[in-house]
Write a protein that holds these residues in place. Sequence first.
Motif, PDB file in Angstrom:
ATOM      1  N   TYR A 159      13.187  28.669   4.277  1.00 47.24           N
ATOM      2  CA  TYR A 159      13.670  27.522   3.516  1.00 47.24           C
ATOM      3  C   TYR A 159      15.023  27.763   2.845  1.00 47.24           C
ATOM      4  CZ  TYR A 159       8.642  26.611   3.977  1.00 47.24           C
ATOM      5  OH  TYR A 159       7.387  26.451   4.450  1.00 47.24           O
ATOM      6  N   ALA A 160      15.261  28.983   2.379  1.00 47.13           N
ATOM      7  CA  ALA A 160      16.472  29.222   1.592  1.00 47.13           C
ATOM      8  C   ALA A 160      17.724  29.075   2.452  1.00 47.13           C
ATOM      9  CB  ALA A 160      16.416  30.608   0.969  1.00 47.13           C
ATOM     10  N   GLU A 161      18.799  28.600   1.834  1.00 50.06           N
ATOM     11  CA  GLU A 161      20.064  28.427   2.552  1.00 50.06           C
ATOM     12  C   GLU A 161      20.673  29.783   2.916  1.00 50.06           C
ATOM     13  OE1 GLU A 161      19.188  26.619  -0.128  1.00 50.06           O
ATOM     14  OE2 GLU A 161      18.861  24.748   0.961  1.00 50.06           O
ATOM     15  N   LEU A 172      13.907  41.268  -2.105  1.00 50.08           N
ATOM     16  CA  LEU A 172      14.016  40.029  -1.342  1.00 50.08           C
ATOM     17  C   LEU A 172      14.979  39.124  -2.096  1.00 50.08           C
ATOM     18  CD1 LEU A 172      13.058  38.141   0.935  1.00 50.08           C
ATOM     19  CD2 LEU A 172      11.132  37.515  -0.512  1.00 50.08           C
ATOM     20  N   SER A 230      19.745  29.656  -3.167  1.00 45.23           N
ATOM     21  CA  SER A 230      19.300  28.261  -3.096  1.00 45.23           C
ATOM     22  C   SER A 230      20.409  27.351  -3.588  1.00 45.23           C
ATOM     23  CB  SER A 230      18.062  28.045  -3.982  1.00 45.23           C
ATOM     24  OG  SER A 230      16.988  28.835  -3.536  1.00 45.23           O
ATOM     25  N   THR A 233      21.660  29.308  -6.838  1.00 42.67           N
ATOM     26  CA  THR A 233      20.833  30.231  -7.607  1.00 42.67           C
ATOM     27  C   THR A 233      20.397  31.365  -6.692  1.00 42.67           C
ATOM     28  OG1 THR A 233      20.019  28.430  -8.979  1.00 42.67           O
ATOM     29  CG2 THR A 233      18.749  30.471  -9.014  1.00 42.67           C
ATOM     30  N   GLU A 287      21.605  23.805  -4.941  1.00 45.30           N
ATOM     31  CA  GLU A 287      21.083  22.603  -5.590  1.00 45.30           C
ATOM     32  C   GLU A 287      22.238  21.718  -6.023  1.00 45.30           C
ATOM     33  OE1 GLU A 287      17.120  24.001  -7.936  1.00 45.30           O
ATOM     34  OE2 GLU A 287      18.903  25.237  -8.210  1.00 45.30           O
ATOM     35  N   ARG A 343      27.064  37.405 -13.179  1.00 48.95           N
ATOM     36  CA  ARG A 343      28.488  37.645 -13.466  1.00 48.95           C
ATOM     37  C   ARG A 343      29.187  38.245 -12.247  1.00 48.95           C
ATOM     38  NH1 ARG A 343      26.812  40.097 -18.260  1.00 48.95           N
ATOM     39  NH2 ARG A 343      27.384  42.134 -17.440  1.00 48.95           N
ATOM     40  N   ASP A 394      17.949  34.358  -6.237  1.00 50.21           N
ATOM     41  CA  ASP A 394      16.705  34.961  -6.729  1.00 50.21           C
ATOM     42  C   ASP A 394      16.540  36.340  -6.117  1.00 50.21           C
ATOM     43  OD1 ASP A 394      15.092  33.007  -8.408  1.00 50.21           O
ATOM     44  OD2 ASP A 394      15.685  31.753  -6.718  1.00 50.21           O
ATOM     45  N   CYS A 395      16.400  37.327  -6.964  1.00 53.56           N
ATOM     46  CA  CYS A 395      16.252  38.709  -6.504  1.00 53.56           C
ATOM     47  C   CYS A 395      14.878  39.193  -6.942  1.00 53.56           C
ATOM     48  CB  CYS A 395      17.336  39.593  -7.126  1.00 53.56           C
ATOM     49  SG  CYS A 395      19.000  39.005  -6.753  1.00 53.56           S
ATOM     50  N   ASP A 396      13.967  39.317  -6.004  1.00 55.77           N
ATOM     51  CA  ASP A 396      12.614  39.734  -6.349  1.00 55.77           C
ATOM     52  C   ASP A 396      12.323  41.087  -5.736  1.00 55.77           C
ATOM     53  OD1 ASP A 396      10.982  37.527  -7.908  1.00 55.77           O
ATOM     54  OD2 ASP A 396      12.412  36.528  -6.579  1.00 55.77           O
ATOM     55  N   GLU A 400      18.542  35.028 -10.891  1.00 52.85           N
ATOM     56  CA  GLU A 400      17.314  35.428 -11.579  1.00 52.85           C
ATOM     57  C   GLU A 400      16.741  36.657 -10.881  1.00 52.85           C
ATOM     58  OE1 GLU A 400      16.049  31.161 -13.563  1.00 52.85           O
ATOM     59  OE2 GLU A 400      14.609  32.212 -12.309  1.00 52.85           O
ATOM     60  N   TYR A 401      16.074  37.473 -11.667  1.00 51.88           N
ATOM     61  CA  TYR A 401      15.584  38.759 -11.177  1.00 51.88           C
ATOM     62  C   TYR A 401      14.143  38.912 -11.621  1.00 51.88           C
ATOM     63  CZ  TYR A 401      15.182  43.957 -11.300  1.00 51.88           C
ATOM     64  OH  TYR A 401      14.786  45.273 -11.157  1.00 51.88           O
ATOM     65  N   THR A 449      17.160  35.502  -2.156  1.00 52.05           N
ATOM     66  CA  THR A 449      17.385  34.173  -1.577  1.00 52.05           C
ATOM     67  C   THR A 449      18.507  33.491  -2.344  1.00 52.05           C
ATOM     68  OG1 THR A 449      15.711  33.199  -3.016  1.00 52.05           O
ATOM     69  CG2 THR A 449      14.984  33.841  -0.829  1.00 52.05           C
ATOM     70  N   ARG A 460      21.698  38.709 -15.707  1.00 54.03           N
ATOM     71  CA  ARG A 460      23.022  38.327 -16.194  1.00 54.03           C
ATOM     72  C   ARG A 460      24.105  39.113 -15.438  1.00 54.03           C
ATOM     73  NH1 ARG A 460      23.762  36.639 -21.635  1.00 54.03           N
ATOM     74  NH2 ARG A 460      24.873  38.553 -22.148  1.00 54.03           N
TER      75      ARG A 460
END
Lengths: 250, 250, 250, 250, 250, 250
Positions: free
Chosen positions: B35-37, B50, B54, B125, B56, B108, B127-129, B74-75, B52, B104
Amino acid sequence: MSQFEALNALKTIRPSGRKPDQLRSITIETGVTRYAEGSCMVSFGHTKVLVTASVEQGVPPFLKGKGQGWVTAEYGMLPRSTHTRSRREAAAGKQSGRTQEIQRLIGRSMRAVVDLKALGERQITIDCDVIQADGGTRTAAITGAWVALSMACNYLLIEKVISKNPILDQIAAISCGIFAGTPVLDLDYEEDSNAETDANFVITGSGDAVEIQATGEKRGFSRDEFNALFDLAHAGAIELFALQNKALGK
Amino acid sequence: MSQFEALNALKTIRPSGRKPDQLRSITIETGVTRYAEGSCMVSFGHTKVLVTASVEQGVPPFLKGKGQGWVTAEYGMLPRSTHTRSRREAAAGKQSGRTQEIQRLIGRSMRAVVDLKALGERQITIDCDVIQADGGTRTAAITGAWVALSMACNYLLIEKVISKNPILDQIAAISCGIFAGTPVLDLDYEEDSNAETDANFVITGSGDAVEIQATGEKRGFSRDEFNALFDLAHAGAIELFALQNKALGK
Amino acid sequence: MSQFEALNALKTIRPSGRKPDQLRSITIETGVTRYAEGSCMVSFGHTKVLVTASVEQGVPPFLKGKGQGWVTAEYGMLPRSTHTRSRREAAAGKQSGRTQEIQRLIGRSMRAVVDLKALGERQITIDCDVIQADGGTRTAAITGAWVALSMACNYLLIEKVISKNPILDQIAAISCGIFAGTPVLDLDYEEDSNAETDANFVITGSGDAVEIQATGEKRGFSRDEFNALFDLAHAGAIELFALQNKALGK
Amino acid sequence: MSQFEALNALKTIRPSGRKPDQLRSITIETGVTRYAEGSCMVSFGHTKVLVTASVEQGVPPFLKGKGQGWVTAEYGMLPRSTHTRSRREAAAGKQSGRTQEIQRLIGRSMRAVVDLKALGERQITIDCDVIQADGGTRTAAITGAWVALSMACNYLLIEKVISKNPILDQIAAISCGIFAGTPVLDLDYEEDSNAETDANFVITGSGDAVEIQATGEKRGFSRDEFNALFDLAHAGAIELFALQNKALGK
Amino acid sequence: MSQFEALNALKTIRPSGRKPDQLRSITIETGVTRYAEGSCMVSFGHTKVLVTASVEQGVPPFLKGKGQGWVTAEYGMLPRSTHTRSRREAAAGKQSGRTQEIQRLIGRSMRAVVDLKALGERQITIDCDVIQADGGTRTAAITGAWVALSMACNYLLIEKVISKNPILDQIAAISCGIFAGTPVLDLDYEEDSNAETDANFVITGSGDAVEIQATGEKRGFSRDEFNALFDLAHAGAIELFALQNKALGK
Amino acid sequence: MSQFEALNALKTIRPSGRKPDQLRSITIETGVTRYAEGSCMVSFGHTKVLVTASVEQGVPPFLKGKGQGWVTAEYGMLPRSTHTRSRREAAAGKQSGRTQEIQRLIGRSMRAVVDLKALGERQITIDCDVIQADGGTRTAAITGAWVALSMACNYLLIEKVISKNPILDQIAAISCGIFAGTPVLDLDYEEDSNAETDANFVITGSGDAVEIQATGEKRGFSRDEFNALFDLAHAGAIELFALQNKALGK
């Protein structure tokens, strides 16, 4: 011609082209993380859930000194596991009602087949993190959770921490629903979003159910419709048991 | 004999047997979610993140009507990505200071190489999981984030949503540290837990740094020591740029 | 003509008219509250931070029974310490990522120069509350924190609670940055908001660094630029050490 | 011999040696911060409260479009303003019931003497931060709040933002209590902790009360006792009005 | 002899002396609060739930401009509605997973029988507050919610706010379970705590189900057992429909 | 003609037609829940508050080992106890400042008449939940709280858990206010919303006050006005004491 043969004889109405009683391609890959005592990546088609089982000494306060263990579960979706990004629950500062409902269901399901006395005063936490969501994440999570849990119990047996396997029975879960008027097995997202009825069944190796959650999404469902869903679920569970055993090398 | 040759001539003191200036085995697999771009799984040895990206529509309130976009990150760590299970932040009801500090930093770093005007009024956005943690999760995340971000920008170009690539430069990050008295590149968890100094460098394709975070864990570090770390980081970044380009098929 | 003389020979570009290597007027007034075991009001120009050091028996759970103490820090800004009023964090219900990042930095910096064994099983909490903010609040806080911490340790020595001073070295912090193309020392708010690069250095009396945080705000920074900032920081730290000692009556 | 002369003739029972109707040494220093439209440091003996008044455009949602302004207040104690360190409310994640009670009281008191229509659609937020606490922080805060509020209104008049002073009357607050059987004015912490009855009075320049909060701490209080406290409060308020006016240069 | 007659012929094993298919004494008293557009106190034996239906203009953000209304529900237990006091959720700062699960169930159940288009752009919120809990609070809440909802819709019709009754069907809920090996209807707390299986059925006037939640508490349940519970539920629902109609004066 | 006769001689200005010194119809029904050690439904006209007193072993941490008990209170309003629905505090995730202020007042009032030593190391929690609000909920709650508390103490005496009644005195609360220029007793919502001054008095059986909270809503109040309110409160309290005793069967 049996009930399912009759259903399957129909020109399929499923977007995926599956037959009404046909599961998606399901895989359960074990040992996917280095640290967890049990782990697997369970895929139901495009739905992928990473499941880990973590053994910790001690039990929650309400069980202190009762000579028994505990099994609990937590569930989460990665923000972009879905078509459009969802808000990260850690950033939102709380777990949604849906998340809590699902993790309570997973925990109850596991406890239904575990001898908590045999586990001793330790806790196994099952973490189910959805990497990609295409419907049926909770049932995939339960199906994988039993595999990870079994691995963690094997670990405890091998390490001679416990002497008796606390796993009492096999358990798996599957969703069924009424889509375009037809009872179908293992709904994907496209079916789930348009289903008239959506039902999740958690079934043990002995054939009993331990959880049923059925919801009429657009209308109620009749007794006959419910029975058709229950039949599909029983048949599906038997396939899942085989896949679980294969994943565990049995 | 150069500085690094001299270092490498020493009988290695690294638990992994790596030479002081040797990265772990690093892989960047793109397109890992449907799903992620943009998305990738980035591995620095046993560390797996992982990532992604996204896209928006719209921007945060403080940017409304300014004719520019935003990139944020976000992490999170899966509870059992670590040796012992950590508490799930969504269940705890808040993100730790460490988590916020890292996300953060990632945000940055990405914004340092993006032309936000060229992005238009939309937000990406990242996302780093962390699926598995063995040291260096923030630097792996940044290195992967640039890959996912580039994919998302390519997607916007291909879809003709934007006409000019907002990515201004390449960017990657690497940790260095002083372990057992020796400056080493790309610390794994065992090294990180025992390092005297730990430094993270975020470096652009042009060779400039955009972020340095250096901490003396047990004692301060001298100017010479810091310079040795900076040298290692520059050399490591060049390897990472090549791996990023390869992952993007360049 | 030395490097700094050359810089200072330039017609200054600083809004305050300061020379590139010139600190603001800095004062450290001790004993500003009746109750705290150590306290000071530290001013870097218009930036004013009230710092208190509070001694408490006992240590956090993760240190119980390890025969050592702990030093930690908390940071806050009064809502109208800034040009426009900021939301009160207690009313918002959480500390921002920036606040947590800063208080973690202060705590690590203090622990870098404290012998926690010599402190015994007690905790010293450093509270840094910004009364007025004009850039450099975190570096002013660290510089003042060491003074308040020293006072609290003296108090413990005088009261014969401990027999050996746990302070191992002096420590101070200063910000540097590249403003209008020139490396400058001790940025005020106007400079900070427009700096191309912003770097905070925490330096010990022995000349080593224990923390470096450098960020390219609008572009990356070269190795030479970074070195110029590091030089400024070293020179600034020496002035700060003298001011700290004077405040403590040494 | 008047009522107060009779009281004062007694050998004082106050720990501070004050006469029953004697205020502590009270100072109100204005202009203590650079940014706030109004500010003062108000001291009642060792109790010190930093008060700022911040003007902001716009009003809370419930007042949108009603053609009037709003005055509100927030209150906080620095963690080590007290004898032993208190937990920082921002870290605890919420304001205590006591804090909310006090800030609601300050806000109501200010609104009682402000013509909100004359203020126009803007909000003045009064921040009262206790730097040092030795009893009577809420009454000191109210007394200082009126000074800061007046300064902010003067600022609006001078800047010609408004044409009519919205301040309708003067207002100040004082605590009284029954200590060792005697009604006394302006309790310090030692008295407050041992008082039998504690009462806070908020009184306007016209002599009316706008808030009374009286609590029997160890026993109830009689009508006569209450009246003696009310008398003390009226006398104290007159002194406070003079100090407020002097602080404002009237 | 029918299935139920056979069951009832057995010497009852229910602590209350009830027959297996016997409901508790059930009352639904309407109009119990002055302000709500619909309200009732519903009692299932000692279980008492106060239900109100509140009409508000406007809909949640996700429905803005879609030309339809919304029905939602909230659920709470008074702290001492239970045998031992439970923590007040407002004081704890969050609703438990159980609470959220129940209020989501109530909301879905009501929406299953409401024509949201006919309701127009307004929301009806059903508040279900448990005054006293003796098992079956969620089913009592749903049964009462339909009564309060009907009253609120009647109010809207009478006030000519809407012209068509949005209520499409009747709906009620009942719990069943296997207690001491026997399927029984409408479990009280003593039965519920010891039941082997616990199932909640939400059934419409047309005889269809809209929600089933069945849980094997100590063991799984067989298909036959589940069917016996479903039979009991259908019979119980018919009695509940009559009680609802009577309460509404039909 | 007494003061009150004079007041009553006036053509009443109260919306309810009550005389200035006339209470609403007040009822206190005890034993309204099965589980609580003490309980009552207290009604002041349309205001209805359900009060329970719950006895629990143990005391809060700050009282551990001090050989005394504790009495505390919690307060809440059902969402639709008011004219328009208010947000549920459990859903909002926190108790409002008003709620906390009220529950602190109830707790202090009860503790003023309880011998905490005689209670032993146990806690009584008074829950006051507003079922319907028409002004005066906090005073109704206090009046009912004393009844529920007395019942719980009687229970402890009868069960021989304690040997001496810890209740030292009777206590009740009443609101008074200046409405349309006239001092009146026991304000209902219509009066309360338009009152110029609103005052709550908590008064003991011995005639002393333990709490006074008076607020000038639109203007200050004079000493004479306050005295008239205090007179009304004393007279009202005497009626409340009789109603409390009657409810307890004395």
